[in-house]
Design a protein around this motif. Structure first.
Motif, mmCIF file in Angstrom:
data_model
loop_
_atom_site.group_PDB
_atom_site.id
_atom_site.type_symbol
_atom_site.label_atom_id
_atom_site.label_comp_id
_atom_site.label_asym_id
_atom_site.label_seq_id
_atom_site.Cartn_x
_atom_site.Cartn_y
_atom_site.Cartn_z
ATOM 1 N N ALA A 58 34.143 -16.277 -28.945
ATOM 2 C CA ALA A 58 33.075 -15.294 -28.711
ATOM 3 C C ALA A 58 33.555 -13.870 -28.991
ATOM 4 C CB ALA A 58 32.559 -15.395 -27.280
ATOM 5 N N ALA A 59 34.870 -13.673 -29.008
ATOM 6 C CA ALA A 59 35.402 -12.339 -29.282
ATOM 7 C C ALA A 59 34.987 -11.862 -30.671
ATOM 8 C CB ALA A 59 36.925 -12.333 -29.157
ATOM 9 N N ARG A 60 34.879 -12.794 -31.615
ATOM 10 C CA ARG A 60 34.464 -12.417 -32.969
ATOM 11 C C ARG A 60 33.051 -11.829 -32.926
ATOM 12 N NH1 ARG A 60 36.381 -14.463 -37.663
ATOM 13 N NH2 ARG A 60 37.140 -16.330 -36.627
ATOM 14 N N ASP A 61 32.163 -12.454 -32.163
ATOM 15 C CA ASP A 61 30.781 -11.985 -32.074
ATOM 16 C C ASP A 61 30.661 -10.666 -31.316
ATOM 17 O OD1 ASP A 61 29.993 -14.297 -33.428
ATOM 18 O OD2 ASP A 61 29.653 -15.391 -31.555
ATOM 19 N N GLY A 62 31.599 -10.400 -30.417
ATOM 20 C CA GLY A 62 31.525 -9.187 -29.614
ATOM 21 C C GLY A 62 32.273 -7.993 -30.181
ATOM 22 N N TRP A 115 38.426 -18.229 -27.218
ATOM 23 C CA TRP A 115 38.077 -16.823 -27.381
ATOM 24 C C TRP A 115 37.192 -16.589 -28.600
ATOM 25 C CZ3 TRP A 115 39.782 -11.859 -25.373
ATOM 26 C CH2 TRP A 115 40.283 -11.955 -24.068
ATOM 27 N N THR A 166 30.680 0.559 -28.655
ATOM 28 C CA THR A 166 30.550 1.260 -27.370
ATOM 29 C C THR A 166 31.802 2.074 -27.065
ATOM 30 O OG1 THR A 166 31.226 -0.691 -26.081
ATOM 31 C CG2 THR A 166 28.859 -0.369 -26.432
ATOM 32 N N LYS A 196 31.777 -6.052 -32.818
ATOM 33 C CA LYS A 196 30.977 -4.887 -33.208
ATOM 34 C C LYS A 196 30.493 -4.121 -31.988
ATOM 35 C CE LYS A 196 27.181 -3.278 -36.018
ATOM 36 N NZ LYS A 196 26.123 -3.586 -36.968
ATOM 37 N N GLU A 197 29.962 -4.831 -30.997
ATOM 38 C CA GLU A 197 29.466 -4.153 -29.799
ATOM 39 C C GLU A 197 30.604 -3.487 -29.035
ATOM 40 O OE1 GLU A 197 27.114 -4.936 -25.612
ATOM 41 O OE2 GLU A 197 27.189 -6.547 -27.080
ATOM 42 N N GLY A 198 31.732 -4.199 -28.891
ATOM 43 C CA GLY A 198 32.860 -3.635 -28.152
ATOM 44 C C GLY A 198 33.391 -2.364 -28.791
ATOM 45 N N PRO A 217 34.837 -1.389 -23.905
ATOM 46 C CA PRO A 217 33.370 -1.366 -23.941
ATOM 47 C C PRO A 217 32.776 -0.557 -22.786
ATOM 48 C CG PRO A 217 34.213 -3.604 -24.194
ATOM 49 C CD PRO A 217 35.372 -2.739 -23.815
#
Length: 157
Positions: free
Chosen positions: A135-139, A133, A146, A141-143, A42
């Motif tokens: 929250a990794a699922r939610d992140g 972990w 970027t 797309k952003e990760g 990211p």
């Protein structure tokens, strides 16, 4: 490293991008460690360690370093390399005891456009995800977005 087969479910993430660079050049940035180190992770993250063995059965390892200095080793296994059109691989993050925190299966395709650009499609499917972990699922797309932004910058530099 597990030899993860293609998951029998829809991808958790699908991203499509067009890069203003030839397909061979974009593909190369995925298998050349010097190039991958410049775009992996990211925004704000670096990859001070990037070791790739891009062949079926070959492993890869990246140390992703956060802006605060924390280093997160991650790796994976290549399942298919069809230069310059397709990469199939897994990625993982493990804890200090070797337990998988996250493991994902990726299919990346590279399609040449008539005007010399490259259409990239990334399909990512979570295979394992430890509760701590989630929250990794939610992140994802952003990760990935970027990281692909950084790749785009490398392709237009």
């Amino acid at each position: 490293m597990s030899a993860t087969p293609k998951p029998d479910k829809a991808p958790d993430l699908v991203l499509n991008r067009v890069f203003n660079a030839p397909r061979e050049r974009v593909f190369r940035a995925w298998i050349d460690p010097q190039q991958m180190a410049q775009w992996w992770g990211p925004e704000g993250y670096t990859a001070p360690v990037c070791v790739l063995d891009p062949r079926p059965g070959g492993a890869w390892l990246v140390h992703m370093q956060a802006p605060d200095g924390h280093v997160q080793p991650m790796g994976g296994l290549y399942h298919e390399i069809a230069e310059p059109s397709k990469i199939v691989c897994t990625t993982w993050v493990k804890d200090d005891a070797g337990r998988y925190l996250v493991e994902a299966f990726h299919i990346v395709t590279f399609e040449a456009t008539p005007d010399g650009r490259t259409k990239l499609r990334l399909e990512s499917t979570l295979v394992q995800l430890a509760p701590e972990w989630s929250a990794a699922r939610d992140g994802m797309k952003e990760g990935w977005s970027t990281s692909l932004d950084k790749l785009d910058g490398l392709m237009t530099a």
